[in-house]
Design a protein around this motif. Sequence first.
Motif, PDB file in Angstrom:
ATOM      1  N   TRP A 597      37.589 -20.377 114.553  1.00 14.85           N
ATOM      2  CA  TRP A 597      38.999 -19.724 114.576  1.00 14.85           C
ATOM      3  C   TRP A 597      39.797 -20.334 115.646  1.00 14.85           C
ATOM      4  N   THR A 598      41.067 -20.083 115.366  1.00 14.67           N
ATOM      5  CA  THR A 598      41.967 -20.578 116.307  1.00 14.67           C
ATOM      6  C   THR A 598      42.139 -19.720 117.457  1.00 14.67           C
ATOM      7  N   PRO A 599      42.702 -20.134 118.740  1.00 11.21           N
ATOM      8  CA  PRO A 599      42.932 -19.303 119.577  1.00 11.21           C
ATOM      9  C   PRO A 599      43.949 -18.128 119.342  1.00 11.21           C
ATOM     10  N   ALA A 600      44.986 -18.539 118.555  1.00 10.01           N
ATOM     11  CA  ALA A 600      45.787 -17.743 117.925  1.00 10.01           C
ATOM     12  C   ALA A 600      45.182 -16.551 117.188  1.00 10.01           C
ATOM     13  N   GLN A 601      44.369 -17.045 116.427  1.00 12.60           N
ATOM     14  CA  GLN A 601      43.449 -16.132 115.524  1.00 12.60           C
ATOM     15  C   GLN A 601      42.659 -14.943 116.363  1.00 12.60           C
ATOM     16  N   ILE A 602      42.194 -15.519 117.282  1.00 13.38           N
ATOM     17  CA  ILE A 602      41.278 -14.984 118.206  1.00 13.38           C
ATOM     18  C   ILE A 602      42.263 -13.520 118.882  1.00 13.38           C
ATOM     19  N   ALA A 603      43.359 -14.329 119.540  1.00 14.11           N
ATOM     20  CA  ALA A 603      44.228 -13.155 120.171  1.00 14.11           C
ATOM     21  C   ALA A 603      44.965 -12.372 119.281  1.00 14.11           C
ATOM     22  N   GLU A 604      45.206 -12.688 118.041  1.00 18.18           N
ATOM     23  CA  GLU A 604      45.779 -11.885 116.982  1.00 18.18           C
ATOM     24  C   GLU A 604      44.895 -10.644 116.915  1.00 18.18           C
ATOM     25  N   THR A 605      43.724 -10.897 116.538  1.00 17.34           N
ATOM     26  CA  THR A 605      42.653 -10.049 116.370  1.00 17.34           C
ATOM     27  C   THR A 605      42.314  -9.065 117.446  1.00 17.34           C
ATOM     28  N   LEU A 606      42.079  -9.475 118.630  1.00 14.93           N
ATOM     29  CA  LEU A 606      42.239  -8.520 119.751  1.00 14.93           C
ATOM     30  C   LEU A 606      43.536  -7.871 119.834  1.00 14.93           C
ATOM     31  N   ALA A 607      44.634  -8.419 119.809  1.00 12.90           N
ATOM     32  CA  ALA A 607      45.840  -7.628 120.202  1.00 12.90           C
ATOM     33  C   ALA A 607      46.165  -6.440 118.933  1.00 12.90           C
ATOM     34  N   ASN A 608      45.468  -6.757 117.668  1.00  9.32           N
ATOM     35  CA  ASN A 608      45.573  -5.471 116.883  1.00  9.32           C
ATOM     36  C   ASN A 608      45.053  -4.244 117.347  1.00  9.32           C
ATOM     37  N   THR A 609      43.592  -4.579 117.900  1.00 10.25           N
ATOM     38  CA  THR A 609      42.899  -3.354 118.120  1.00 10.25           C
ATOM     39  C   THR A 609      43.513  -2.645 119.516  1.00 10.25           C
ATOM     40  N   ILE A 610      44.017  -3.584 120.458  1.00  7.00           N
ATOM     41  CA  ILE A 610      44.744  -3.004 121.659  1.00  7.00           C
ATOM     42  C   ILE A 610      46.088  -2.411 121.383  1.00  7.00           C
ATOM     43  N   ASP A 611      46.891  -2.887 120.476  1.00  8.22           N
ATOM     44  CA  ASP A 611      48.117  -2.146 120.027  1.00  8.22           C
ATOM     45  C   ASP A 611      47.756  -0.878 119.389  1.00  8.22           C
ATOM     46  N   GLN A 612      46.704  -0.761 118.749  1.00 10.80           N
ATOM     47  CA  GLN A 612      46.385   0.613 118.095  1.00 10.80           C
ATOM     48  C   GLN A 612      45.903   1.717 119.197  1.00 10.80           C
ATOM     49  N   HIS A 613      45.715   1.225 120.252  1.00 13.05           N
ATOM     50  CA  HIS A 613      45.208   2.308 121.129  1.00 13.05           C
ATOM     51  C   HIS A 613      46.458   3.057 121.745  1.00 13.05           C
ATOM     52  N   ARG A 614      46.398   4.306 121.659  1.00 12.35           N
ATOM     53  CA  ARG A 614      47.498   5.101 121.931  1.00 12.35           C
ATOM     54  C   ARG A 614      47.912   5.352 123.392  1.00 12.35           C
ATOM     55  N   THR A 615      47.152   5.462 124.176  1.00 16.45           N
ATOM     56  CA  THR A 615      47.141   5.746 125.375  1.00 16.45           C
ATOM     57  C   THR A 615      46.842   5.009 126.753  1.00 16.45           C
ATOM     58  N   TRP A 616      46.723   3.716 126.518  1.00 15.12           N
ATOM     59  CA  TRP A 616      46.539   2.815 127.642  1.00 15.12           C
ATOM     60  C   TRP A 616      47.795   2.623 128.287  1.00 15.12           C
ATOM     61  N   HIS A 617      47.673   2.330 129.670  1.00 13.94           N
ATOM     62  CA  HIS A 617      48.983   2.338 130.441  1.00 13.94           C
ATOM     63  C   HIS A 617      49.637   0.906 130.359  1.00 13.94           C
ATOM     64  N   ARG A 618      50.557   0.911 129.258  1.00 12.37           N
ATOM     65  CA  ARG A 618      51.257  -0.372 129.044  1.00 12.37           C
ATOM     66  C   ARG A 618      52.176  -1.027 129.885  1.00 12.37           C
ATOM     67  N   THR A 619      51.667  -1.655 131.003  1.00 19.29           N
ATOM     68  CA  THR A 619      52.117  -2.440 131.796  1.00 19.29           C
ATOM     69  C   THR A 619      51.709  -3.551 131.704  1.00 19.29           C
ATOM     70  N   ASP A 620      52.483  -4.700 132.163  1.00 20.42           N
ATOM     71  CA  ASP A 620      52.117  -6.091 132.310  1.00 20.42           C
ATOM     72  C   ASP A 620      50.911  -6.152 133.488  1.00 20.42           C
ATOM     73  N   LYS A 621      50.822  -5.375 134.445  1.00 26.17           N
ATOM     74  CA  LYS A 621      49.856  -5.482 135.354  1.00 26.17           C
ATOM     75  C   LYS A 621      48.238  -4.842 134.807  1.00 26.17           C
ATOM     76  N   VAL A 622      48.673  -3.827 133.932  1.00 25.58           N
ATOM     77  CA  VAL A 622      47.468  -3.363 133.465  1.00 25.58           C
ATOM     78  C   VAL A 622      46.991  -4.349 132.554  1.00 25.58           C
ATOM     79  N   LEU A 623      47.868  -4.846 131.855  1.00 22.93           N
ATOM     80  CA  LEU A 623      47.617  -6.081 130.579  1.00 22.93           C
ATOM     81  C   LEU A 623      46.896  -7.302 131.157  1.00 22.93           C
ATOM     82  N   GLU A 624      47.261  -7.624 132.308  1.00 21.70           N
ATOM     83  CA  GLU A 624      46.522  -8.871 132.948  1.00 21.70           C
ATOM     84  C   GLU A 624      45.063  -8.551 133.061  1.00 21.70           C
ATOM     85  N   GLY A 625      45.028  -7.202 133.894  1.00 13.30           N
ATOM     86  CA  GLY A 625      43.639  -7.098 134.067  1.00 13.30           C
ATOM     87  C   GLY A 625      42.678  -6.838 133.023  1.00 13.30           C
ATOM     88  N   LEU A 626      43.323  -6.269 131.784  1.00 11.64           N
ATOM     89  CA  LEU A 626      42.577  -5.928 130.579  1.00 11.64           C
ATOM     90  C   LEU A 626      42.285  -7.296 130.056  1.00 11.64           C
TER      91      LEU A 626
END
Length: 680
Positions: A597-626
């Motif tokens: 898998w390319t890094p872009a494919q790995i990141a895309e697959t993870l991003a799809n799941t994370i983006d579908q989660h409705r209630t996580w606190h969507r800030t850059d600070k929380v995203l960095e920690g995640l």
Amino acid sequence: MTEELFGPADEVYQLTVAPRSDGPVRQGIELLEDPYAVLEALRGFLEEPRNVLVVRRLLRDGYGQRDDPSDPRWLERLARDIATGALTLRRVDDLIHARDTLPSVVDFGELTPTDDEGAEEREQHVRDQMLQCEHHDSDGRDILEELNRIQVVPSKGTVVDQVTVHFKDTGSPPPPSLTASPGGVDVPQNGASGGYTLYPFDAEYTGDVDQGNFLWPAFWRAYQERTNYQVRGALSSVSIEVFNPRQYKLEFKLPPFKSFKTGFELTKDIERSGRRITTADETHVKWERSESQWSPSSLTLDTSSEGYDSRKAPGERRSTDSSLSRTPIESIAFSVDDVEQSVAVLDYIGAILDMYETCMKVVEAIQENAPKVGWYMSFDLQLMQGALAIEWYWKEHTDHRVFQYVDVNVSLTIFKLVFELGIGISGLGFKAQVFAQLEGGLSVSFDAKRDSPELMPGFAVPAKGWIKGALGARFEAGNFFKAEGKGETGIEVVAEIGINRGRSKMFHGDFYANWTGIVVTAEVSGGLFGLGGKRTWTRTLVGPTRMLGGQWPKPEPYRPPHVSKTRIKSVLQRTITKGLNVRVIRTVSGLFNDEHWTPAQIAETLANTIDQHRTWHRTDKVLEGLSHAIRGDLDEMGARFGRDYIEESDFLGYVRGSQLQGHLDDAISPARDMAARAGA
């Protein structure tokens, strides 16, 4: 010009139209200085038909009044002239005199001949008029003898109130019909009662009765609108004012917000110096009805707990987002005429959620300033907890004045915070933390009912509370080193709850909270029996700031912080390629035939799941920690002898599994969680 008036016992008074030069005369009676007493005296005179004729002639000859004699401005002019001395009213040598303008709406009818011939016949000639609405029979009110004006509210669920003109003229047959405007509608005779001919008229409220959201200006424009009619052809023109008949009720109870936790609390082998170093600073303000003379409320409140609490013990894993045990927000109800309306819950709580997000910015500031090693934070903030019920509508008083009826019952905790922050002290060679605690809140309660137009139309309940905090320390058990946390912190909370305060809102709340900030100072002693000297360690975690400010309710949509899917993918790709790349491989036959898998494919697959989660606190600070937490998970999965990679099936299992969902659930935004329960 002097006219004679007759008192209740046929005593003779003189009404002189000329400025007096000798000032007020006091011979035989005291000067009446109370304007209301004078008003009653004037009304008493006007109950005598002979006096009405005199006043009609006075208005015609002394004032040149040629318009509708029922115009109340002319009686006000008459009263003003008595007050200033332009008119005098005497009984022999006595004078009734008033100093203030006396408002009234007494009507004098049409002018009639006033020659002396046939006086006895004129006294027997009666022309009279009374008004009645459809509610008189139901509540035992008298038929109105105020001749020319009536205010009505149609019964609940209807838009028409029947107003009946009672007309009597002993000198001529009654007219076959009256005329109502606008539209020139005929109002025909329909029956008789007590010598009066009856003319019933269906006074319809023609304004908008379909508004169902009190947050919007259109609702209040419709609520304040009146329909006006004029009925002519009897003794005098009749003004009918019809008010909006709808009755409104709001019931509000917000379930608790979820608590927020982040970081890692040092608990293993750690002793606490003062496990709980603060006590709750609870401020409760109860407003007393005696300040307004309102009656006790007839509404009841449901203050039972919703039973939703997602707080978990340290280390306990929450379930995946799809199966979180959420309590829907079902206890916000708005009804019109006892019929519950469809409620867009998010419109009602959007302002509260925006205020919560403002408070979460303080949490982010703490994350920004906290040390990277050994820190944690527990943040449990509750806004607008408790219950509120309020009912309002236009109502007819017993004297047929229409007033705004209000019934309200409130028991609300406006602001409540349980907060703890721990930070590690580095460079000591042992585990140590200083920690800050705050706990307290501000609540308000009152119940009142405005059931008379004589009472003040509205009121405000101010409230103010101070939540004090303190600092403590914890350190590695069995160590001779000791750490002592010093400092203080506090939050000032100010609120005002207003009821019917003229903002086109039956209820409003203004809130703000100021935080003094957190400055941590640790004084550290080292060595056997503390002989190693002392060291001072200081850090500012949060400076003085306003953590909360706003007004509720207001029609502003909730706008949570947002991080796009593109941004999520970008941060993930940067993290998984930092140092040695994370590798995902699909194994096929042959040693060198594996598909990578390319890094872009790995990141895309993870991003799809994370983006579908409705209630996580969507800030850059929380995203960095995640993203760093995910990288740690993947590094552990890929650690193996000889080759560091992750099988494709294992990676997909991680993306769909509870471990990634657990990270997202740990980062839930309390405000977004509440919005999700509201249907967002």
